[in-house]
Design an enzyme around this catalytic site. Structure first.
Site, mmCIF file in Angstrom:
data_model
loop_
_atom_site.group_PDB
_atom_site.id
_atom_site.type_symbol
_atom_site.label_atom_id
_atom_site.label_comp_id
_atom_site.label_asym_id
_atom_site.label_seq_id
_atom_site.Cartn_x
_atom_site.Cartn_y
_atom_site.Cartn_z
ATOM 1 N N LYS A 54 0.784 -1.275 -0.019
ATOM 2 C CA LYS A 54 -0.114 -0.038 -0.049
ATOM 3 C C LYS A 54 0.995 1.130 0.078
ATOM 4 O O LYS A 54 0.471 2.332 -0.631
ATOM 5 C CB LYS A 54 -0.974 0.000 1.113
ATOM 6 C CG LYS A 54 -1.938 -0.952 1.184
ATOM 7 C CD LYS A 54 -3.111 -0.939 2.177
ATOM 8 C CE LYS A 54 -4.114 -2.019 2.189
ATOM 9 N NZ LYS A 54 -5.210 -1.806 3.023
ATOM 10 N N ASN A 96 -5.062 2.030 -1.509
ATOM 11 C CA ASN A 96 -5.563 0.607 -1.749
ATOM 12 C C ASN A 96 -6.281 0.236 -3.174
ATOM 13 O O ASN A 96 -6.656 -0.558 -3.451
ATOM 14 C CB ASN A 96 -6.333 -0.097 -0.529
ATOM 15 C CG ASN A 96 -7.689 0.587 -0.599
ATOM 16 O OD1 ASN A 96 -7.776 1.706 -1.062
ATOM 17 N ND2 ASN A 96 -8.128 0.113 0.656
#
Lengths: 270, 270
Positions: free
Chosen positions: B80, B101
């Site tokens: 991420k 994300n």
């Protein structure tokens, strides 16, 4: 066989991938055909299209090879020749064709390239009752498909293979690559009148206004006229050949037989 | 709503792709959940898992971005933070969380990064009748999930947010990033006894033998105990909190609400 369907909601984090690389890619039939086969055998692999422009081939292939759950690639126009660069090992079929239409990751992490165009064509021919052994075949079109079909026919026992293409360079290149393996059996020119089997391996016939790749009336009565064009199923060539009473073979069996070969390639033992 | 299914044999050459990047990736639920949503809306996008090791992230992302029919990426642990390098534009949520994300290709070909962890959590909270405005929230865990949830809670009107983590550096980093935007509203420490809402944003509770992230008995009666752990649905934390008579909120609503947000992100207007 029932027509099993695969519910894509069953694609999970554990599903493995095969990407079909092409430009364009919208026309490819492998996802629909092969996903059905994988589902029928309970193989958790999904085939997805990847639209890859020529300049991006290396970037995309390297990315897919670095993705651990990608088990293989299928390759179509215009990438079949250039994709060979990204293979560590090449099958004889890929070497002799000068291009690959399938790559897979081997257990040791290296990549193997293969080409099933020729094997698919020969399997379709045999399935339809036309044995290639001892025959004289005229192959019209020495591009990617022709270059793959030629060695498969010779390997299947064709006695004389005559290569024909509007582009002399292509004919020469394919003949030179294959001659050391099948000396004295490869010819160039036309020779339609003495052929047992005449194959259109050009794309002519896909477009409604395409000229004929050759005149089927020049073939002898009884000669098989085969076409690798899949859409339309009945090309003008096949329609005219059938009108002359020649037996004909459409492109669909080549595609269908390739799907079975791909299944074995990507999911051995399934 | 009917439970629509998508037949993967309907994946064609025209299907667009969203890849979920993770290491491991076997556990991700986005393919199953999101493919169902896309199918229900008639959107021809399929979500596939991509197992990407940390060293390969750049190679894989560059390859996917060079694949013309890839419309976006979903990103999970451990990518991420690092995936932000491959975005041309970042949403405020991604900037404030310090990670993304989800990424999508914009119409001009550039890539946009966003983060829906926080928005999904807040949507789940509100959906369950717990309004965040004016509340004191203790957020336990200042890793990737906590860093995304913190700004979403503040943006939704939380009056006081107390950040807590066994790793002081993480707490300091998140507090410093958020303080300029919400001055005087961010605290560090524990403060469980005065919280209206206590959130577990650590992974503790996924394993059957995990210690509790905090002792729910230290929270005041009436305080909501929320968990972002999705599997098991009822963690030991939630079980003990419920045993003490505290209202509880499991991780599932955060996931479900994120799916709706992803749908709008990848298929605007669907």
């Amino acid at each position: 066989m029932p027509d099993p369907t695969r519910d894509a909601t069953t694609i999970t984090g554990q599903t493995r991938l095969v990407a079909v690389l092409g430009d364009p890619v919208a026309q490819v039939r492998a996802p629909a055909l092969l996903n059905r086969l994988f589902a029928a055998r309970g193989v958790d692999i999904v085939v997805i299209p990847a639209h890859v422009r020529p300049d991006d081939l290396g970037t995309v292939v390297r990315g897919l090879q670095a993705t651990a759950n990608v088990v293989g690639l299928l390759v179509t126009v215009p990438h079949k020749v250039n994709v060979l660069r990204y293979a560590d090992v090449r099958s004889a079929a890929a070497e002799l064709a000068g291009g690959a239409n399938a790559l897979r990751r081997l257990d040791d992490g290296t990549w193997h390239a293969d080409n099933f165009d020729g094997a698919g064509f020969v399997a379709g021919l045999v399935e339809a009752g036309h044995r290639p052994e001892g025959r004289h075949v005229v192959l019209v079109g020495a591009g990617g498909a022709g270059a793959a079909i030629a060695p498969a026919l010779l390997g299947a026992g064709v006695d004389r293979l005559t290569l024909s293409d509007v582009d002399d360079t292509r004919v020469k290149e394919v003949a030179e690559r294959l001659s050391p393996h099948w000396p004295g059996r490869i010819f160039t020119g036309t020779g339609l009148e003495s052929a047992d089997i005449v194959v259109n391996a050009t794309p002519l016939g896909m477009g409604p206004d395409d000229p004929l790749p050759f005149d089927p009336a020049e073939s002898r009565p009884g000669a098989l006229v085969a076409d690798i064009v899949m859409k339309p199923r009945e090309t003008r060539l096949l329609r005219e050949a059938a009108g002359l009473g020649r037996p004909v073979l459409p492109g669909e069996p080549m595609l269908r037989n390739q799907m079975d070969l791909y299944l074995g390639y990507f999911a051995p033992g399934a």
